[in-house]
Design a protein around this motif. Structure first.
Motif, short mmCIF file in Angstrom:
data_model
loop_
_atom_site.label_atom_id
_atom_site.label_comp_id
_atom_site.label_asym_id
_atom_site.label_seq_id
_atom_site.Cartn_x
_atom_site.Cartn_y
_atom_site.Cartn_z
N GLU A 1 0.96 -1.46 -0.03
CA GLU A 1 -0.05 0.28 0.11
C GLU A 1 0.78 1.17 -0.06
N LEU A 2 2.08 1.35 1.08
CA LEU A 2 3.06 2.42 0.79
C LEU A 2 3.32 2.87 0.05
N GLU A 3 4.15 1.99 -0.92
CA GLU A 3 4.87 2.84 -2.28
C GLU A 3 3.64 3.04 -3.16
N ALA A 4 2.83 2.11 -3.44
CA ALA A 4 1.44 2.71 -4.68
C ALA A 4 1.22 3.77 -4.22
N LEU A 5 1.01 4.43 -2.79
CA LEU A 5 0.18 5.31 -2.64
C LEU A 5 0.96 6.69 -2.83
N GLU A 6 2.09 6.46 -2.34
CA GLU A 6 3.36 7.25 -2.72
C GLU A 6 3.56 7.83 -4.03
N ARG A 7 3.27 6.73 -4.50
CA ARG A 7 3.49 6.88 -6.34
C ARG A 7 2.19 7.39 -6.79
N MET A 8 1.29 7.42 -6.06
CA MET A 8 0.30 8.03 -6.91
C MET A 8 -0.21 9.30 -6.54
N THR B 1 -3.43 1.96 6.68
CA THR B 1 -2.53 1.73 7.60
C THR B 1 -1.72 3.59 7.61
N ARG B 2 -1.39 3.13 8.72
CA ARG B 2 -0.98 4.20 9.46
C ARG B 2 0.14 5.45 8.67
N GLU B 3 0.86 4.75 8.45
CA GLU B 3 1.91 5.21 7.04
C GLU B 3 1.38 6.05 6.18
N GLY B 4 0.17 5.08 5.64
CA GLY B 4 -0.48 5.68 4.81
C GLY B 4 -1.39 7.09 4.93
N VAL B 5 -1.78 7.21 5.91
CA VAL B 5 -2.27 8.21 6.79
C VAL B 5 -1.30 9.24 6.64
N GLU B 6 0.34 9.04 6.62
CA GLU B 6 1.11 9.88 6.73
C GLU B 6 1.88 9.96 5.69
N ILE B 7 2.05 9.19 4.96
CA ILE B 7 2.31 9.70 3.21
C ILE B 7 0.94 10.76 2.49
N VAL B 8 -0.19 10.28 2.63
CA VAL B 8 -1.34 11.18 2.44
C VAL B 8 -1.34 12.65 2.93
N ARG B 9 -1.01 12.59 4.27
CA ARG B 9 -0.12 13.65 4.86
C ARG B 9 0.45 14.71 4.38
N ALA B 10 1.74 14.34 3.80
CA ALA B 10 2.50 14.67 3.54
C ALA B 10 2.50 15.08 2.29
N GLY C 1 -8.52 16.00 8.79
CA GLY C 1 -9.25 16.73 7.47
C GLY C 1 -7.50 15.91 6.73
N ASP C 2 -6.82 14.92 7.11
CA ASP C 2 -6.13 14.27 6.46
C ASP C 2 -6.73 13.30 5.44
N LEU C 3 -7.87 12.67 6.20
CA LEU C 3 -8.52 11.58 5.41
C LEU C 3 -10.30 12.34 5.33
N GLN C 4 -10.74 12.73 4.30
CA GLN C 4 -11.68 13.30 4.10
C GLN C 4 -13.43 12.86 3.62
N LEU C 5 -13.25 11.45 3.54
CA LEU C 5 -14.32 10.51 3.71
C LEU C 5 -14.49 8.91 4.43
N VAL C 6 -15.64 8.93 4.19
CA VAL C 6 -16.03 7.25 4.76
C VAL C 6 -16.78 6.50 3.49
N THR C 7 -16.24 5.43 3.15
CA THR C 7 -17.12 5.35 2.42
C THR C 7 -17.42 3.51 2.89
N SER C 8 -18.13 2.83 1.87
CA SER C 8 -18.23 1.50 2.51
C SER C 8 -17.64 0.75 1.79
N ASP C 9 -16.57 0.76 0.94
CA ASP C 9 -16.55 -0.24 -0.33
C ASP C 9 -17.57 -1.78 -0.98
#
Length: 482
Positions: free
Chosen positions: A224-231, A249-258, A314-322
């Protein structure tokens, strides 16, 4: 509901409830005329019909911008739900607008995919809806078709960075981002590194580790982290806004925040199964864990806390069902046999009906982040980010999508008590406090006291307007001028 006869200017008045928006709470009435909100206030004139909302919370209808409905998966397995069953379930849970996926597979024309999918929705949808376009093949005229669809108001595309039959390579992804940037659209990602997943799967299978619980290590957090960072970097490079689906993931939130801190046009969501489940839920006797397999998989308590913190900041904006429903039989989870290894089991779990009650229980009943934030992340922000005009708010002139919540109602989820076609409830045994008592869509009561009274096919397509979230920013890379 009380029928007051004819002769007044309002079709319906919801009287005496506590109105909750993403910004405020206040006591008052809501008047509805011709399917739209006509007025908010106190002492409004009598309506032709009236609802006494005393003791209830009056909120916008939920907007779920990530749900799989009547869709063929990349593995060739059909979702359990039709538009009729999925949107019925959504309505029971307080959701009045969905955005689901018109799924292209290699060799298909995007224009034909959308035309065929529209027929399914027109026939069965109980509530209003829009579509994401899954792009799996940009060959031939497909990029031109994608541009035309976006100009026609289908301003959201989805890309997979994994799954063999539907994923796009990096160059193709960048071409889709270019197309979206030129046509006022948002691009959504299922972001996991395909190579890391394949490598992990091979090692697990070689060791004879095939049970559903091994699905979690087969999708390592680093994938997840590698692909999130790349996108995020692709969004930065092109200036094209992106939505990152199902952060786990916790690190995923950090990637989005950064990324957002750098000014990258990045938005992100998470889902109830990451907020309320950990990977231990997969460790069940026999094949029972297959019911809750999803990708990315559930993670750990520390990740849950990070996701909640990301929502609060506000790093994450939505909660969806998937929402991705597959029955626990040969039509769904066990299409490859009732003892299939984890990598041959359909991924996904039902969520349309439980999303809002779970979040209401946590955010309103238990007080985590509060009712205004509940409305924001489950209704107002999804509508705003995807340009769903008239949805997700209780503003005069907007669509009269309104849910009356009973904050004292208690319910313990049963093993098979949902109104979809999946056949099980992944949250069975969990108690929630707060339940939708009455659900109104465009001024029409469609669920009342636990009974659906709306009709399939009454839902309408919502055209996505170009919202601020869809507007490109200055790209980080140099682009030569013509």
């Amino acid at each position: 509901m009380t029928d007051m006869g004819t002769g007044t200017g309002f079709d319906l008045v919801i009287r005496g409830g506590e109105i909750v928006t993403a910004q405020a709470r206040f006591s008052g009435d809501i008047a509805i005329r011709d399917g739209r909100i006509a007025a908010l206030g106190s002492g409004l004139a009598q309506g032709r019909k009236e609802i006494d909302a005393s003791g209830l919370l009056v909120m916008p209808g939920g907007v779920d911008t990530h749900c799989h409905i009547e869709q063929l998966s990349g593995a060739g397995i059909m979702n359990a739900d039709t538009f009729e069953t999925a949107t019925r379930s959504a309505a029971f849970g307080g959701t009045t607008t969905t955005v689901s996926f018109a799924a292209q597979h290699p060799g298909m024309s995007l224009a034909k995919v959308m035309a065929d999918y529209t027929v399914l929705a027109d026939r069965g949808a109980l509530i209003d809806h829009a579509y994401h376009i899954i792009v799996a093949d940009i060959s031939g005229t497909n990029l031109d078709e994608l541009a035309a669809l976006m100009r026609a108001g289908h301003r959201s595309a989805k890309i997979f960075t994994t799954y063999d039959k539907v994923r796009l390579d990096d160059l193709s992804i960048l071409k889709v981002l270019d197309t979206a940037r030129d046509n006022g659209a948002l691009v959504c990602f299922h972001a996991e590194n395909d190579g890391l997943i394949r490598w992990s799967v091979e090692k697990l299978l070689a060791a004879g580790l095939t049970a559903p619980r091994y699905h979690a290590p087969s999708h390592p957090r680093l994938a997840e982290l590698e692909a999130l960072e790349r996108m995020c970097r692709f969004a930065e490079a092109t200036g094209q806004p992106v939505m990152l689906f199902h952060i786990s993931t916790r690190e995923g939130v950090e990637i989005v925040r950064a990324a957002r801190g750098r000014g990258a046009p990045v938005f992100a969501e998470t889902c109830p199964h990451y907020l309320f489940m950990t990977e231990e839920v997969l460790d069940q006797p026999g094949m029972s864990g297959a019911a809750v397999m999803c990708s990315p998989p559930q993670r750990q308590p520390a990740d849950q806390e990070a996701l909640w913190a990301g929502l609060q900041r506000g790093d994450l904006q939505l909660v969806t069902s998937d929402h991705a429903p597959y029955r626990m039989d040969a039509s769904g989870k066990f299409a490859n046999g009732d003892a299939a290894p984890f990598n041959r089991i359909a991924n996904g779990l039902p969520g349309l009906e439980v999303r809002l009650p779970l979040m209401f229980d946590a955010m309103v009943s238990k007080g985590r982040l509060g009712p205004e934030k509940f409305v924001e992340v489950t209704s107002t922000a999804p509508a705003r980010l995807f340009g769903l005009t008239g949805k997700g708010r209780l503003d005069p002139g907007g669509d009269a999508d309104v849910v009356l919540w009973d904050p004292a109602a208690r319910r313990v989820f049963g093993t098979n008590d949902l109104h979809d076609n999946c056949g099980y409830n992944p949250f069975a045994g969990r108690e929630v406090v707060g339940w939708p008592k009455t659900v109104i869509a465009r001024g029409e009561v469609i669920v009342d006291e636990g009974q659906v009274v709306g009709t399939p096919g009454r839902g309408r397509r919502v055209v996505m307007d170009v919202s601020p979230a869809m507007r490109p920013v200055a790209p980080a890379t140099w682009t030569p001028k013509a």
